[in-house]
Write a protein that holds these residues in place. Structure first.
Motif, PDB file in Angstrom:
ATOM      1  N   SER A 156       7.984   1.288 -13.862  1.00 32.39           N
ATOM      2  CA  SER A 156       7.769  -0.072 -13.343  1.00 32.39           C
ATOM      3  C   SER A 156       8.150  -0.164 -11.878  1.00 32.39           C
ATOM      4  CB  SER A 156       8.584  -1.075 -14.170  1.00 32.39           C
ATOM      5  OG  SER A 156       8.189  -1.061 -15.529  1.00 32.39           O
ATOM      6  N   LEU A 157       9.280   0.416 -11.499  1.00 30.75           N
ATOM      7  CA  LEU A 157       9.701   0.377 -10.102  1.00 30.75           C
ATOM      8  C   LEU A 157       8.720   1.111  -9.200  1.00 30.75           C
ATOM      9  CD1 LEU A 157      13.571   0.924 -10.446  1.00 30.75           C
ATOM     10  CD2 LEU A 157      12.370  -1.185  -9.870  1.00 30.75           C
ATOM     11  N   THR A 158       8.222   2.246  -9.679  1.00 28.84           N
ATOM     12  CA  THR A 158       7.247   2.998  -8.889  1.00 28.84           C
ATOM     13  C   THR A 158       5.956   2.200  -8.707  1.00 28.84           C
ATOM     14  OG1 THR A 158       8.171   5.072  -9.748  1.00 28.84           O
ATOM     15  CG2 THR A 158       6.000   5.174  -8.738  1.00 28.84           C
ATOM     16  N   ALA A 159       5.494   1.591  -9.808  1.00 27.20           N
ATOM     17  CA  ALA A 159       4.279   0.774  -9.720  1.00 27.20           C
ATOM     18  C   ALA A 159       4.489  -0.418  -8.785  1.00 27.20           C
ATOM     19  CB  ALA A 159       3.882   0.291 -11.110  1.00 27.20           C
ATOM     20  N   PHE A 160       5.665  -1.058  -8.865  1.00 26.20           N
ATOM     21  CA  PHE A 160       5.953  -2.184  -7.985  1.00 26.20           C
ATOM     22  C   PHE A 160       5.950  -1.745  -6.524  1.00 26.20           C
ATOM     23  CE2 PHE A 160       9.089  -4.681  -5.603  1.00 26.20           C
ATOM     24  CZ  PHE A 160       8.539  -5.952  -5.731  1.00 26.20           C
ATOM     25  N   ARG A 161       6.479  -0.579  -6.227  1.00 20.87           N
ATOM     26  CA  ARG A 161       6.493  -0.083  -4.850  1.00 20.87           C
ATOM     27  C   ARG A 161       5.083   0.188  -4.345  1.00 20.87           C
ATOM     28  NH1 ARG A 161       9.771   3.561  -5.729  1.00 20.87           N
ATOM     29  NH2 ARG A 161       8.431   5.397  -5.832  1.00 20.87           N
ATOM     30  N   TYR A 162       4.237   0.779  -5.203  1.00 22.97           N
ATOM     31  CA  TYR A 162       2.858   1.046  -4.804  1.00 22.97           C
ATOM     32  C   TYR A 162       2.079  -0.261  -4.594  1.00 22.97           C
ATOM     33  CZ  TYR A 162       3.721   5.902  -6.123  1.00 22.97           C
ATOM     34  OH  TYR A 162       4.214   7.173  -6.219  1.00 22.97           O
ATOM     35  N   ILE A 163       2.297  -1.227  -5.469  1.00 23.49           N
ATOM     36  CA  ILE A 163       1.608  -2.527  -5.319  1.00 23.49           C
ATOM     37  C   ILE A 163       2.032  -3.205  -4.014  1.00 23.49           C
ATOM     38  CG2 ILE A 163       1.474  -4.860  -6.288  1.00 23.49           C
ATOM     39  CD1 ILE A 163       1.610  -3.561  -9.059  1.00 23.49           C
ATOM     40  N   LYS A 164       3.312  -3.074  -3.678  1.00 27.58           N
ATOM     41  CA  LYS A 164       3.793  -3.669  -2.441  1.00 27.58           C
ATOM     42  C   LYS A 164       3.111  -3.042  -1.231  1.00 27.58           C
ATOM     43  CE  LYS A 164       8.044  -4.584   0.121  1.00 27.58           C
ATOM     44  NZ  LYS A 164       9.515  -4.384   0.171  1.00 27.58           N
ATOM     45  N   VAL A 165       2.979  -1.710  -1.251  1.00 30.72           N
ATOM     46  CA  VAL A 165       2.284  -1.042  -0.147  1.00 30.72           C
ATOM     47  C   VAL A 165       0.836  -1.507  -0.075  1.00 30.72           C
ATOM     48  CG1 VAL A 165       1.510   1.197   0.723  1.00 30.72           C
ATOM     49  CG2 VAL A 165       3.813   0.961  -0.231  1.00 30.72           C
ATOM     50  N   PHE A 166       0.192  -1.613  -1.247  1.00 25.46           N
ATOM     51  CA  PHE A 166      -1.207  -2.057  -1.282  1.00 25.46           C
ATOM     52  C   PHE A 166      -1.338  -3.489  -0.770  1.00 25.46           C
ATOM     53  CE2 PHE A 166      -5.046  -3.550  -3.498  1.00 25.46           C
ATOM     54  CZ  PHE A 166      -5.937  -2.583  -3.068  1.00 25.46           C
ATOM     55  N   TYR A 218      -4.566   4.455   0.132  1.00 24.63           N
ATOM     56  CA  TYR A 218      -4.969   4.218  -1.253  1.00 24.63           C
ATOM     57  C   TYR A 218      -5.140   5.536  -2.007  1.00 24.63           C
ATOM     58  CZ  TYR A 218      -7.742   2.883  -5.289  1.00 24.63           C
ATOM     59  OH  TYR A 218      -8.199   2.727  -6.565  1.00 24.63           O
ATOM     60  N   ALA A 219      -5.716   6.532  -1.321  1.00 23.30           N
ATOM     61  CA  ALA A 219      -5.904   7.836  -1.972  1.00 23.30           C
ATOM     62  C   ALA A 219      -4.539   8.465  -2.311  1.00 23.30           C
ATOM     63  CB  ALA A 219      -6.712   8.763  -1.059  1.00 23.30           C
ATOM     64  N   VAL A 220      -3.591   8.340  -1.353  1.00 23.30           N
ATOM     65  CA  VAL A 220      -2.255   8.890  -1.610  1.00 23.30           C
ATOM     66  C   VAL A 220      -1.581   8.153  -2.768  1.00 23.30           C
ATOM     67  CG1 VAL A 220       0.057   9.205  -0.647  1.00 23.30           C
ATOM     68  CG2 VAL A 220      -1.951   9.721   0.735  1.00 23.30           C
ATOM     69  N   LEU A 221      -1.713   6.792  -2.709  1.00 21.96           N
ATOM     70  CA  LEU A 221      -1.093   6.000  -3.777  1.00 21.96           C
ATOM     71  C   LEU A 221      -1.732   6.286  -5.118  1.00 21.96           C
ATOM     72  CD1 LEU A 221      -0.636   2.518  -2.038  1.00 21.96           C
ATOM     73  CD2 LEU A 221       1.104   4.257  -2.498  1.00 21.96           C
ATOM     74  N   ALA A 222      -3.056   6.464  -5.124  1.00 27.72           N
ATOM     75  CA  ALA A 222      -3.751   6.774  -6.378  1.00 27.72           C
ATOM     76  C   ALA A 222      -3.279   8.116  -6.936  1.00 27.72           C
ATOM     77  CB  ALA A 222      -5.260   6.773  -6.153  1.00 27.72           C
ATOM     78  N   ALA A 223      -3.125   9.124  -6.029  1.00 24.54           N
ATOM     79  CA  ALA A 223      -2.644  10.438  -6.487  1.00 24.54           C
ATOM     80  C   ALA A 223      -1.216  10.338  -7.012  1.00 24.54           C
ATOM     81  CB  ALA A 223      -2.733  11.439  -5.335  1.00 24.54           C
TER      82      ALA A 223
END
Length: 503
Positions: free
Chosen positions: A39-49, A177-182
């Motif tokens: 959850s924390l990792t997903a929240f961090r990626y969403i914040k970057v997005f 986005y590509a980095v976050l997706a990977a």
């Protein structure tokens, strides 16, 4: 006394209920940790997005404000509507606000910085030329249209720079986005692997936990069946845990010890009766041996007082006649007679026993001459050490008869007394014929049959065992053609019994 494993192994000190609760709590905590990490990792990626989307939104908002400002300017020039002029001038602060907000977020690199600088300069130039065109219009100058064309050209440059800035940020966003997706894919795989590992670990723990309960109980049932079948020599179960299984083990060990002690007590009573019977037989055999020795000694006691008087008379006569050697031999013989006539059951000091040996060997040396050589040495106070009578003389006699006499060149006899820690070691060694192993065993166990006279070595060995209560050591070693050694080891603190050797 505390259980020694209660601190080293806290897990083993828990009962089964607490172990199961600990297992469930650990399982829930591990699942929560995995979910929280994901959850924390997903929240961090969403914040970057979201940050990237915010940049796109700011650029787009700036573009709309830029287009609106230009349209207000153009309509005023075209229609000379006073409201359009006011709208244009009011849009300038807002446009600069949007620009600075965009500049804070969209400056992602050198190219973006170059475009932002160009946009800022272009805006400044546009507002200058647009203001010049409005003033020309307001003053009635018909050449205001040329100023508008210059401003329009600057407007197009700024729009192009803005489009390039948007593309730069779109490209950077695509890369991000590509980095976050990977990374998200890696997190998903890692989450799956972690879940599988944790599930496998918990499954393995469940198997081990069930085995830790079932196997000891099966072992306990097996040992109980053995005891029920009459096998009391079962091993003690190690009590390494403080739960219900450890309690069962402790109770089983206590029960097993109690049963074994009770049976061993019965066996000890039976063994005691058997040993008492064997001791009675041994005492009877020793009595016969001592009676035989006594009888043989009595055979030589034919009128002992007459023999002593006669030997003394002969000794004095030899002395008066100047035959000192003969006198010495007669005195030695009288001493030996006196020694042999004493009660063989009495104890005697080791010093007196060595004195008798010297008398005996002096007679034998007179008989054999150079064929017999001997040495008697002692490094301890032999006056304070007591042994049974007739202990060493039979050994030396046996060495002379069976070791030295058969050899034409004769040999040597060594008697040594020394201390070995808390024991006294007496060694009688000869350089005679020696014996092989069969002859050695025959000499030990059937010496009287071989000797035909005297107290045999087996008799000496039995009386030593009786005198010292089994604390002595009696060893005979021999090598054919080299010689024979008899070693006796007795306690150094043994000063002899108060009475005599019992029959």
């Amino acid at each position: 006394m505390k259980n020694p494993f209660s601190f080293r192994w806290p897990w083993r000190a828990l009962n089964i209920r607490n172990k199961m609760l600990s297992f469930y709590v650990a399982m829930i905590l591990m699942i929560l940790v995995i979910n929280l990490s994901v959850s924390l990792t997903a929240f961090r990626y969403i914040k970057v997005f979201d940050e990237k989307l915010s940049v796109y939104y700011d650029i787009q908002e700036y573009r709309l404000a830029w287009v609106s400002s230009h349209e207000s300017f153009f309509r005023y020039l075209r229609d000379r509507a006073q409201g359009q002029q006011e709208l244009y001038f009011s849009s300038i602060p807002t446009l600069w606000q949007f620009f600075h907000q965009m500049k804070l977020k969209a400056n992602t690199g050198l190219q973006a910085e170059f475009q932002l600088t160009a946009i800022e300069r272009g805006m400044t130039e546009f507002f200058r030329r647009a203001g010049y065109a409005i003033r020309m219009l307001d003053s009635g100058d018909s050449n205001y249209y040329r100023a508008y064309v210059d401003a329009r050209r600057v407007y197009d440059y700024v729009s192009g720079y803005t489009e390039i800035l948007l593309n730069i940020n779109l490209n950077a966003g695509s890369q991000t986005y590509a980095v976050l997706a990977a990374r998200a894919n890696n997190v998903r795989i890692l989450s799956f692997i972690s879940t599988a590992v944790v599930g496998g670990a918990f499954f393995l723990f469940a198997v081990l936990f069930s085995n830790s309960i079932s196997r000891p109980i099966h072992r306990l049932a097996e040992l109980s069946s053995r005891i029920a079948g009459g096998d009391l020599e079962v091993e003690i179960l190690p009590v390494e845990r403080a739960d219900e299984v450890g309690t069962l083990f402790s109770s089983f060990n206590a029960m097993s010890r109690s049963i074994r002690q009770m049976v061993e007590g019965l066996k000890e009573k039976a063994d005691l009766e058997r040993r008492l019977h064997e001791e009675e037989i041994s005492m009877e055999r020793m009595q016969r041996s001592l009676q035989e020795a006594r009888f043989m000694g009595l055979q030589s006691q034919i009128n002992p007082h007459f023999l002593f008087n006669a030997l003394n008379t002969i000794s004095r006569t030899a002395m008066f006649e100047g035959a000192e050697g003969t006198s010495g031999l007669i005195k030695s013989l009288a001493t030996l007679f006196r020694y042999h006539l004493r009660d063989p059951r009495k104890r005697i000091s080791l010093a007196e026993e060595l004195t008798i040996l010297r008398e005996y060997l002096s007679i034998q040396q007179y008989r054999y001459g150079d064929r017999l050589r001997y040495s008697i040495e002692s490094s301890v106070r032999t006056e304070e050490i007591y042994v049974p009578a007739f202990t060493l003389q039979p050994l030396v006699e046996n060495a002379v008869k069976h070791g030295i006499e058969p050899r034409e060149e004769g040999g040597e006899i060594f008697v040594e007394v020394q201390r070995r820690r808390k024991r006294i070691e007496i060694q009688v060694r000869d350089t005679g014929c020696g014996m092989d192993s069969e002859e050695t065993e025959g000499m030990i166990h059937a010496s009287r049959e071989r000797d035909g006279a005297g107290i045999g070595i087996s008799n000496v060995r039995e009386r030593l065992a009786l005198f010292y209560g089994g604390r002595e050591d009696f060893l005979v070693t021999s090598e054919k053609g080299v010689g024979t050694t008899v070693t006796i080891s007795i306690p150094a603190d043994k000063k002899g019994g108060e009475g005599c050797i019992p029959f």
